[in-house]
Write a protein that holds these residues in place. Structure first.
Motif, PDB file in Angstrom:
ATOM      1  N   GLU A   6      78.143  53.463 -32.209  1.00  0.00           N
ATOM      2  CA  GLU A   6      76.689  53.639 -32.181  1.00  0.00           C
ATOM      3  C   GLU A   6      76.310  55.063 -32.548  1.00  0.00           C
ATOM      4  OE1 GLU A   6      74.736  50.791 -28.891  1.00  0.00           O
ATOM      5  OE2 GLU A   6      76.471  51.909 -28.144  1.00  0.00           O
ATOM      6  N   LEU A   7      77.094  56.042 -32.069  1.00  0.00           N
ATOM      7  CA  LEU A   7      76.834  57.435 -32.427  1.00  0.00           C
ATOM      8  C   LEU A   7      77.020  57.645 -33.934  1.00  0.00           C
ATOM      9  CD1 LEU A   7      76.287  60.408 -31.789  1.00  0.00           C
ATOM     10  CD2 LEU A   7      78.709  60.657 -31.177  1.00  0.00           C
ATOM     11  N   ARG A   8      78.068  57.070 -34.491  1.00  0.00           N
ATOM     12  CA  ARG A   8      78.328  57.222 -35.920  1.00  0.00           C
ATOM     13  C   ARG A   8      77.197  56.600 -36.747  1.00  0.00           C
ATOM     14  NH1 ARG A   8      83.492  58.273 -38.175  1.00  0.00           N
ATOM     15  NH2 ARG A   8      84.525  57.516 -36.295  1.00  0.00           N
ATOM     16  N   ASN A   9      76.723  55.448 -36.303  1.00  0.00           N
ATOM     17  CA  ASN A   9      75.621  54.774 -37.007  1.00  0.00           C
ATOM     18  C   ASN A   9      74.339  55.598 -36.951  1.00  0.00           C
ATOM     19  OD1 ASN A   9      77.256  52.632 -37.735  1.00  0.00           O
ATOM     20  ND2 ASN A   9      76.685  51.379 -35.961  1.00  0.00           N
ATOM     21  N   LYS A  10      74.088  56.216 -35.763  1.00  0.00           N
ATOM     22  CA  LYS A  10      72.901  57.072 -35.631  1.00  0.00           C
ATOM     23  C   LYS A  10      72.989  58.248 -36.593  1.00  0.00           C
ATOM     24  CE  LYS A  10      71.540  56.357 -30.773  1.00  0.00           C
ATOM     25  NZ  LYS A  10      71.349  57.046 -29.481  1.00  0.00           N
ATOM     26  N   LEU A  11      74.173  58.850 -36.656  1.00  0.00           N
ATOM     27  CA  LEU A  11      74.350  60.003 -37.535  1.00  0.00           C
ATOM     28  C   LEU A  11      74.051  59.636 -38.985  1.00  0.00           C
ATOM     29  CD1 LEU A  11      77.594  61.570 -36.009  1.00  0.00           C
ATOM     30  CD2 LEU A  11      75.392  62.717 -36.246  1.00  0.00           C
ATOM     31  N   ARG A  12      74.552  58.507 -39.398  1.00  0.00           N
ATOM     32  CA  ARG A  12      74.349  58.108 -40.796  1.00  0.00           C
ATOM     33  C   ARG A  12      72.896  57.728 -41.082  1.00  0.00           C
ATOM     34  NH1 ARG A  12      80.206  54.934 -41.593  1.00  0.00           N
ATOM     35  NH2 ARG A  12      81.423  56.877 -41.462  1.00  0.00           N
ATOM     36  N   SER A  13      72.210  57.258 -40.039  1.00  0.00           N
ATOM     37  CA  SER A  13      70.810  56.870 -40.237  1.00  0.00           C
ATOM     38  C   SER A  13      69.880  58.070 -40.352  1.00  0.00           C
ATOM     39  CB  SER A  13      70.350  55.953 -39.101  1.00  0.00           C
ATOM     40  OG  SER A  13      70.220  56.690 -37.890  1.00  0.00           O
ATOM     41  N   ILE A  14      70.277  59.208 -39.765  1.00  0.00           N
ATOM     42  CA  ILE A  14      69.394  60.392 -39.807  1.00  0.00           C
ATOM     43  C   ILE A  14      69.831  61.405 -40.863  1.00  0.00           C
ATOM     44  CG2 ILE A  14      68.767  60.151 -37.361  1.00  0.00           C
ATOM     45  CD1 ILE A  14      70.668  62.483 -36.756  1.00  0.00           C
ATOM     46  N   ASP A  15      70.905  61.114 -41.586  1.00  0.00           N
ATOM     47  CA  ASP A  15      71.395  62.060 -42.592  1.00  0.00           C
ATOM     48  C   ASP A  15      70.302  62.372 -43.619  1.00  0.00           C
ATOM     49  OD1 ASP A  15      73.244  63.710 -43.716  1.00  0.00           O
ATOM     50  OD2 ASP A  15      74.206  62.152 -44.920  1.00  0.00           O
ATOM     51  N   HIS A  16      70.169  63.675 -43.909  1.00  0.00           N
ATOM     52  CA  HIS A  16      69.198  64.211 -44.875  1.00  0.00           C
ATOM     53  C   HIS A  16      67.747  64.156 -44.384  1.00  0.00           C
ATOM     54  CE1 HIS A  16      72.655  63.229 -47.573  1.00  0.00           C
ATOM     55  NE2 HIS A  16      72.408  64.488 -47.939  1.00  0.00           N
ATOM     56  N   ARG A  17      67.546  63.783 -43.133  1.00  0.00           N
ATOM     57  CA  ARG A  17      66.182  63.874 -42.572  1.00  0.00           C
ATOM     58  C   ARG A  17      65.930  65.294 -42.077  1.00  0.00           C
ATOM     59  NH1 ARG A  17      65.653  59.024 -38.349  1.00  0.00           N
ATOM     60  NH2 ARG A  17      63.754  60.218 -37.864  1.00  0.00           N
ATOM     61  N   SER A  18      64.700  65.567 -41.646  1.00  0.00           N
ATOM     62  CA  SER A  18      64.382  66.901 -41.135  1.00  0.00           C
ATOM     63  C   SER A  18      65.106  67.129 -39.801  1.00  0.00           C
ATOM     64  CB  SER A  18      62.876  67.075 -40.959  1.00  0.00           C
ATOM     65  OG  SER A  18      62.392  66.152 -40.013  1.00  0.00           O
ATOM     66  N   TYR A  19      65.365  68.379 -39.493  1.00  0.00           N
ATOM     67  CA  TYR A  19      66.243  68.749 -38.386  1.00  0.00           C
ATOM     68  C   TYR A  19      65.861  68.129 -37.042  1.00  0.00           C
ATOM     69  CZ  TYR A  19      69.905  71.622 -36.312  1.00  0.00           C
ATOM     70  OH  TYR A  19      71.053  72.044 -35.683  1.00  0.00           O
ATOM     71  N   PRO A  20      64.565  68.030 -36.666  1.00  0.00           N
ATOM     72  CA  PRO A  20      64.216  67.467 -35.354  1.00  0.00           C
ATOM     73  C   PRO A  20      64.752  66.049 -35.109  1.00  0.00           C
ATOM     74  CG  PRO A  20      62.336  68.613 -36.273  1.00  0.00           C
ATOM     75  CD  PRO A  20      63.369  68.567 -37.357  1.00  0.00           C
ATOM     76  N   ALA A  21      65.121  65.330 -36.146  1.00  0.00           N
ATOM     77  CA  ALA A  21      65.656  63.971 -35.961  1.00  0.00           C
ATOM     78  C   ALA A  21      66.980  63.982 -35.202  1.00  0.00           C
ATOM     79  CB  ALA A  21      65.830  63.291 -37.318  1.00  0.00           C
ATOM     80  N   TYR A  22      67.639  65.132 -35.142  1.00  0.00           N
ATOM     81  CA  TYR A  22      68.873  65.242 -34.370  1.00  0.00           C
ATOM     82  C   TYR A  22      68.653  64.898 -32.885  1.00  0.00           C
ATOM     83  CZ  TYR A  22      72.527  67.285 -37.409  1.00  0.00           C
ATOM     84  OH  TYR A  22      73.516  67.492 -38.345  1.00  0.00           O
ATOM     85  N   LYS A  23      67.413  65.075 -32.411  1.00  0.00           N
ATOM     86  CA  LYS A  23      67.121  64.810 -31.001  1.00  0.00           C
ATOM     87  C   LYS A  23      67.362  63.341 -30.639  1.00  0.00           C
ATOM     88  CE  LYS A  23      63.848  68.641 -30.514  1.00  0.00           C
ATOM     89  NZ  LYS A  23      64.768  69.469 -29.710  1.00  0.00           N
ATOM     90  N   GLU A  24      67.407  62.468 -31.627  1.00  0.00           N
ATOM     91  CA  GLU A  24      67.678  61.057 -31.372  1.00  0.00           C
ATOM     92  C   GLU A  24      69.109  60.822 -30.869  1.00  0.00           C
ATOM     93  OE1 GLU A  24      66.716  58.681 -34.791  1.00  0.00           O
ATOM     94  OE2 GLU A  24      64.802  59.747 -35.132  1.00  0.00           O
ATOM     95  N   LEU A  25      69.962  61.835 -30.984  1.00  0.00           N
ATOM     96  CA  LEU A  25      71.359  61.691 -30.576  1.00  0.00           C
ATOM     97  C   LEU A  25      71.579  61.911 -29.085  1.00  0.00           C
ATOM     98  CD1 LEU A  25      73.147  63.686 -33.447  1.00  0.00           C
ATOM     99  CD2 LEU A  25      72.602  61.239 -33.371  1.00  0.00           C
ATOM    100  N   LYS A  26      70.576  62.452 -28.388  1.00  0.00           N
ATOM    101  CA  LYS A  26      70.747  62.744 -26.962  1.00  0.00           C
ATOM    102  C   LYS A  26      71.210  61.502 -26.221  1.00  0.00           C
ATOM    103  CE  LYS A  26      68.245  65.395 -24.468  1.00  0.00           C
ATOM    104  NZ  LYS A  26      67.141  66.039 -23.730  1.00  0.00           N
ATOM    105  N   GLY A  27      72.184  61.712 -25.309  1.00  0.00           N
ATOM    106  CA  GLY A  27      72.701  60.593 -24.531  1.00  0.00           C
ATOM    107  C   GLY A  27      74.199  60.717 -24.323  1.00  0.00           C
ATOM    108  N   GLN A  28      74.800  59.686 -23.722  1.00  0.00           N
ATOM    109  CA  GLN A  28      76.230  59.692 -23.406  1.00  0.00           C
ATOM    110  C   GLN A  28      76.969  58.647 -24.231  1.00  0.00           C
ATOM    111  OE1 GLN A  28      76.452  59.194 -19.130  1.00  0.00           O
ATOM    112  NE2 GLN A  28      76.230  61.404 -18.796  1.00  0.00           N
ATOM    113  N   TYR A  29      78.205  59.026 -24.635  1.00  0.00           N
ATOM    114  CA  TYR A  29      79.005  58.163 -25.493  1.00  0.00           C
ATOM    115  C   TYR A  29      80.436  58.086 -24.948  1.00  0.00           C
ATOM    116  CZ  TYR A  29      75.057  59.125 -28.551  1.00  0.00           C
ATOM    117  OH  TYR A  29      73.776  59.256 -29.055  1.00  0.00           O
TER     118      TYR A  29
END
Length: 564
Positions: A6-29
């Motif tokens: 799920e983390l890997r999928n999130k990373l690929r979904s936000i690639d090349h977006r503006s920096y604040p989209a990184y906040k979507e990664l918050k959480g535990q894995y």
């Protein structure tokens, strides 16, 4: 709990977006061997790095219980693992590329001392690691592929090579724990042996430079004079011989550049355990020892300095003395009385950083300026009473005045970095001179100070904290000067002091508890719950190291909005 997929999928979904989209990664894995928690995401690649934590279960970490079943073992284990992770992280740092802090991996930088830190905590065998990472970007555009490399390749390698017992050098870990056990054993047994400090033969006291705490290469190894030599039997190292500094009044004298200040600096740092190779591993001092000095310009609030200063010409109260701009003598008197309040049983003094009129008053001056005209009772007149009446010892470095020959129990000359016991010789020489000092018992003094809560601070919704090295902190823009607390060794101790000051003001100061009670409550809380207990909710700062009670209370005393 989310999966690595799920983390890997999130990373690929936000690639090349503006920096604040990184906040979507918050959480535990759940990575199987450990849990990765993304606790805080930085606002842009040039801001303070993101904060992450790793949780390794007891069964996976595999550290034997005998490595953390006492406080000293646990703290040493934590320190050792922090250093290990730091070394591997430094090698993996910036392998991921990008703008600003992209690719950074960092954790607390440990010095020569072994300190309890929030960066890594061992709790019933579980390992909790807190560190920082620079999330990669090109400009302010997310580079998720590089972060994927950090989180799935570089970080797992660092974790497995540093936080798993089966993967580390077990012998080095055991040696580190045994060394700290021996250091703590000496410190705990000093008082029972009638000592306030111990310096092992073979110790290297001089430092590499003024900005390095590493031992000087080619320095003269320490060797105890026979008259002060003691042999200790340590739990791990066995028999160790060195100089035992007895309780009472000890004076170090000698010519310039012969090692007087060097030995005092070693003793003031001997309140901490040290890592192997430091040179001062077995320089051990009473844990409560306080380095006393003059501190012109500091604020003082309601301190009883009357044992040393009274009958001021402006009729200022010295039983509850307060000032925004202390002189050398009033500041040193206040520092001493505050040290007694904090429970110090050993005072360390260098005449070079002391107020002369606080330390001594010679016979000629006493004849010209009579006792009724002089408001200061110098330290030399109180030092004997301080030991006999209060049980507080003193170690004093003097190079220009022999006045303390009269009151000292032990006199040691430093001669080309070699200590020589000259007590008998110095006492014989002193017998031909009158020092003009009148030794007196230590008078009764007001020991209780009850602080009022800072209501303005309590009303603030967000209290900003900032530190500058070990010299200064600010709490809601109120600066607290700490540069003269010479036993602070790490900026993370300063950060911890800021949080402790905030906690004391908000939670403990109620107009009923005195400062000694507040200091004891903070100390007990840190013993039982650790520095993490200063954070009621939300994430724990990874950049705190535990200070002693002496520095905690000294920090409170230097808060200029303190009221009694």
């Amino acid at each position: 709990m989310q999966t690595p997929t799920e983390l890997r999928n999130k990373l690929r979904s936000i690639d090349h977006r503006s920096y604040p989209a990184y906040k979507e990664l918050k959480g535990q894995y759940d990575f199987g061997d450990y849990t990765l928690s993304i606790d805080h995401v930085q606002g842009d690649p040039f801001a303070s790095p993101s904060r992450l934590s790793v949780w390794v279960k007891k069964e996976k970490a595999g550290f034997p219980k005998e490595f953390y079943d006492t406080a000293v073992k646990r703290i040493t284990l934590q320190d050792h693992l922090t250093r290990l992770f730091g070394r591997w992280a430094a090698g993996g740092s910036f392998q991921a590329k990008g703008s600003g802090k992209s690719g950074l991996l960092s954790i607390s930088r440990c010095g020569q001392q072994v300190l309890e830190r929030t960066a890594l905590r061992v709790r019933e065998g579980e390992v909790i690691l807190r560190f920082e990472a620079g999330f990669p970007a090109n400009g302010r555009t997310i580079n998720a592929r590089e972060l994927e490399k950090m989180l799935f390749d570089i970080l797992p390698d660092c974790v497995r090579k540093s936080l798993y017992y089966a993967r580390i050098d077990q012998n080095k870990l055991k040696q580190a724990i045994c060394l700290c056990e021996d250091q703590q054993y000496i410190r705990q047994n000093l008082s029972g042996l009638g000592l306030c400090a111990f310096i092992a033969d073979g110790s290297i006291l001089p430092r590499e430079s003024g900005v390095s705490q590493k031992p000087m290469k080619g320095a003269v190894a320490f060797k105890s004079p026979d008259s002060l030599k003691v042999t200790l039997s340590l739990p791990n190292k066995g028999e160790v011989t060195g100089m035992g500094i007895p309780k009472g009044i000890t004076l170090f004298v000698g010519g310039g550049y012969h090692g007087k200040s060097t030995i005092l600096q070693a003793l003031q740092n001997g309140v901490y355990n040290h890592i192997a190779g430091d040179g001062r591993e077995l320089v051990i001092t009473d844990h409560s020892a306080f380095k006393l000095r003059a501190e012109d310009g500091r604020s003082i609030t309601g301190v009883d300095i009357s044992p040393f200063i009274k009958n001021l010409p402006n009729k200022k109260d010295t039983v509850r003395f307060s000032t925004e701009d202390a002189s050398g003598s009033t500041s040193q008197a206040a520092n001493l009385m505050e040290a007694l309040e904090s429970g110090s049983t050993l005072i360390l003094i260098d005449e070079d950083t002391s107020a002369t009129n606080f330390m001594v008053r010679d016979q000629l001056m006493s004849q010209v300026i009579t006792q009724g005209e002089e408001p200061i009772t110098p330290f030399i007149s109180r030092v004997r009473g301080m030991y006999e009446d209060l049980g507080v010892s003193s170690i004093i470095v003097a190079g220009s005045s022999g006045a303390y020959f009269h009151v000292a129990d032990t006199i040691i000359q430093m001669k080309e970095y070699v200590p020589v016991d000259i007590t008998k010789k110095a006492k014989q020489a002193a017998a031909d001179y009158s020092d003009g000092a009148k030794e007196e018992g230590f008078p009764d003094f007001c020991a209780k100070r009850i602080p009022k809560p800072d209501m303005a601070l309590k009303r603030e919704e967000r209290i900003k904290i900032k530190v500058i090295g070990t010299s200064e902190l600010s709490l809601s823009k109120e600066r607290v000067e700490l540069r003269y607390l010479e036993q602070l060794e790490d900026q993370e101790q300063t950060m911890a002091l800021a949080y402790l000051l905030k906690y004391a003001q908000i939670k403990l100061m109620d107009g009923r508890k005195d400062l000694k009670q507040i200091g004891d409550l903070l100390e007990n809380q840190l013993d039982q719950k650790g520095l993490e207990s200063l954070f009621e909710r939300g994430e724990v700062s990874a950049q705190l190291a535990r200070p002693r009670k002496q520095e905690i209370m000294a920090c409170v005393n230097r808060y200029r909005r303190l009221e009694m």
